[in-house]
Write an enzyme that holds these catalytic residues in place. Sequence first.
Site, PDB file in Angstrom:
ATOM      1  CB  CYS A 150      40.461  83.783  95.762  1.00 40.40           C
ATOM      2  SG  CYS A 150      40.707  85.046  94.512  1.00 40.40           S
ATOM      3  CG  HIS A 171      39.807  80.110  92.641  1.00 37.71           C
ATOM      4  ND1 HIS A 171      38.777  80.441  93.487  1.00 37.71           N
ATOM      5  CD2 HIS A 171      40.296  81.278  92.175  1.00 37.71           C
ATOM      6  CE1 HIS A 171      38.644  81.767  93.533  1.00 37.71           C
ATOM      7  NE2 HIS A 171      39.556  82.299  92.750  1.00 37.71           N
ATOM      8  CD  GLU A 228      37.288  77.322  94.468  1.00 38.38           C
ATOM      9  OE1 GLU A 228      38.426  77.079  94.924  1.00 38.38           O
ATOM     10  OE2 GLU A 228      36.922  78.473  94.136  1.00 38.38           O
TER      11      GLU A 228
END
Lengths: 79, 221
Positions: free
Chosen positions: B86, B194, B196
């Site tokens: 990002c 994302h 994660e």
Amino acid sequence: MRAIVYIRLKAEVLDPQGQAIENALKNLGENNINNIRQGKLIEMDIEAKNKDEAEEKIEKITKSLLANTVIEEYSIEIS
Amino acid sequence: MNVTIIRFPGTNCDLDTANAVKKVLGIIPKIISCKDDKIPKSDLIIIPGGFSYGDYLRSGAIAAREPIMDDLELRGNQGVYIIGICNGFQILTERKLLPGSLLKNSSLKFISKNVELKINRNDTFFTSKYQTDEVVNIPIAHHDGNFFADQDTLNSIEDNNQVALRYLNPINGSLNNIAGLYNKNLNILGLMPHPERAVDIKTGTNDGSRIFESALNFYST
């Protein structure tokens, strides 16, 4: 000396902010205004021996940080 | 395997990223400040998401010119693996470690949702645990994710097969639906989604964990 750097998106880059401003103006009844593009202006004081030196310096910092030449073009004004 | 996460002022995904690395890889990463002199010896360096320097000037522009980025560039040139997620992706493009740039979403909206993405190739450090053309579900959360490059650059990205993943459906105006891409040497990955935030099925999807597993796979084989 005072320097002004004008930064604008290249013509081929879509400018959704400009389009949103244009739509807002149309909502206000301003139908004769078209092709709005939004850019930015960065101004600064610069110490230099002469205008050429100032321009060279401003060109350098514009290329290295102020503008992203992948998407933007710029012009410099020194007074 | 040593993993380092670089935090800038305004970074806000550093702890999520550290947790994901810990959960998926069982490794505790080092989180360092961008004001540190050097990046410690690392096999993988992650620039996490957030709003470095408040997105002032352009997203990622100020962070990309921090002195620590000289060291990051050096490591990248030496072949160290780097992921920018990002805002990290924006920082890598501003640093010119990846081609193109990320403009405001064409809708002008901040988009935060799970999206379907297609893995373009599975023969890289970051994607060996996926299948080529596999469709995965990973969240995005960004305002400036609209990938742009001039026609020559875009052609070169496609000719060199540098696309990492694409949005299955157009979402933010990105050219060729590009959601993530590699540098030419395939050791640097930038992506808007994302991963994660997609490492535990309890949050709806764990499709992001295989990016980290792929990295570990590389070091354990």
